[in-house]
Design an enzyme around this catalytic site. Structure first.
Site, PDB file in Angstrom:
ATOM      1  N   ASP A  52       0.812  -1.207   0.000  1.00 45.45           N
ATOM      2  CA  ASP A  52       0.000   0.000   0.000  1.00 45.45           C
ATOM      3  C   ASP A  52       0.850   1.263   0.000  1.00 45.45           C
ATOM      4  O   ASP A  52       2.037   1.235   0.338  1.00 45.45           O
ATOM      5  CB  ASP A  52      -0.923   0.012   1.216  1.00 45.45           C
ATOM      6  CG  ASP A  52      -2.209  -0.795   0.975  1.00 45.45           C
ATOM      7  OD1 ASP A  52      -2.446  -1.170  -0.175  1.00 45.45           O
ATOM      8  OD2 ASP A  52      -2.939  -1.028   1.952  1.00 45.45           O
ATOM      9  N   LYS A  74      -3.656   3.524  -2.995  1.00 41.67           N
ATOM     10  CA  LYS A  74      -4.860   4.241  -3.384  1.00 41.67           C
ATOM     11  C   LYS A  74      -4.869   5.585  -2.667  1.00 41.67           C
ATOM     12  O   LYS A  74      -4.561   5.681  -1.497  1.00 41.67           O
ATOM     13  CB  LYS A  74      -6.120   3.455  -2.991  1.00 41.67           C
ATOM     14  CG  LYS A  74      -6.234   2.107  -3.681  1.00 41.67           C
ATOM     15  CD  LYS A  74      -7.586   1.479  -3.410  1.00 41.67           C
ATOM     16  CE  LYS A  74      -7.750   1.023  -1.976  1.00 41.67           C
ATOM     17  NZ  LYS A  74      -6.857  -0.057  -1.594  1.00 41.67           N
ATOM     18  N   MET A 187      -7.868   8.813   9.844  1.00 37.65           N
ATOM     19  CA  MET A 187      -8.171   9.576   8.627  1.00 37.65           C
ATOM     20  C   MET A 187      -9.235  10.652   8.898  1.00 37.65           C
ATOM     21  O   MET A 187     -10.276  10.710   8.251  1.00 37.65           O
ATOM     22  CB  MET A 187      -8.631   8.626   7.517  1.00 37.65           C
ATOM     23  CG  MET A 187      -7.649   7.512   7.215  1.00 37.65           C
ATOM     24  SD  MET A 187      -6.007   8.110   6.676  1.00 37.65           S
ATOM     25  CE  MET A 187      -6.375   8.654   5.013  1.00 37.65           C
TER      26      MET A 187
END
Length: 269
Positions: A52, A74, A187
């Site tokens: 990732d 991503k 996040m």
């Protein structure tokens, strides 16, 4: 024999067709020496490593020489590797007889979208394992030399994401912002204004201390001490962006006022 080598790893290969498998591996919060021995062994045996965006590249040094390293990161608005493509790729490689490591930052089971990959592997009858890693909340508390929970103050720990899928309702703050709770939002930087307003509506004091931690155990770690009322403004002023954690400790001794006010507000909605 190296301490990273298990006896079964030294068994000579047979002529039988090789069966592939998928390992979902937690790379931890960044520092390579915070990975588990099991994770390191797994990387050293992999044919393909799909990693990732948030995985520290230092960790890739543990991969087997000759292994294919595939960046499958991503970002919001830039999904060159959407989840469906990742699922298809790792299952195809495993069906071809390869040992595939899906390397995720933190712990695969904590906001790591492991569920989709587990389902994809099981649908194809592919052997699967999960190797846990240190999640960012634990790493941040350790880096700050602060406990996540504290006897008599916080006896409940809630890990929540502040960024849901499009169209999904956000986390119900009233359900989790209870006295005696240590809250950690992952996040959260794009949601600070909303979180601030909802926390205050539910009875959290505007001057409640908040810690924002970014790049824990990576190059250039950042820590911002702020309050519920000012965290959105302060984060903008300090240019703190994701990936970052929002950490709040709601002490038990503030229970009566907090719950009563929250209940009144919710009843009037």
């Amino acid at each position: 024999m190296s301490f990273l080598t298990r006896p079964e790893d030294l068994t000579p290969a047979t002529s039988a067709p090789r069966k592939g498998k998928i390992s979902l591996v937690g790379a931890g919060p960044g520092a390579a020496d915070l990975m588990t021995l099991r994770a390191i062994r797994c990387l050293g045996a992999a044919d393909v490593v799909c990693y990732d965006r948030l995985v520290d590249l230092e960790v890739l040094a543990f991969a087997r020489p000759g292994a294919r390293l595939i960046a499958t990161g991503k970002e919001v608005g830039a999904h060159s590797w959407p989840q469906e493509r990742i699922d298809a790729f790792i299952t195809a490689e495993a069906l071809a007889g390869h040992h595939v490591v899906r390397l995720k930052s933190g712990d695969p089971s904590v906001f790591g979208r492991a569920g989709e990959e587990i389902e994809a592997a099981r649908a194809q009858g592919i052997a699967l394992e999960i190797i846990p890693g240190i999640t960012a909340a634990s790493a941040a508390a350790a880096a700050l030399c602060e406990p996540l929970t504290e006897r008599g103050v916080t006896d409940r720990l809630v890990l929540a994401t502040a960024t849901c899928r499009p169209g999904e309702l956000p986390t119900d703050i009233a359900e989790i912002a209870r006295p005696g709770t240590a809250l950690v939002f992952y996040m959260a930087m794009a949601q600070l204004e909303r979180l601030s307003a909802e926390l205050i509506r539910c009875g959290t004091a505007p001057d409640q201390p908040v810690t924002i931690a970014r790049n824990v155990e990576k190059a250039g770690p950042e820590t911002l001490r702020t309050t519920v009322a000012t965290m959105a403004r302060d984060a903008v002023a300090a240019a703190v962006t994701n990936p970052a954690l929002l950490m709040i400790r709601l002490a038990k001794d503030k229970a009566p006022q907090a719950r009563a006010k929250c209940a009144t507000v919710r009843a009037s909605i």
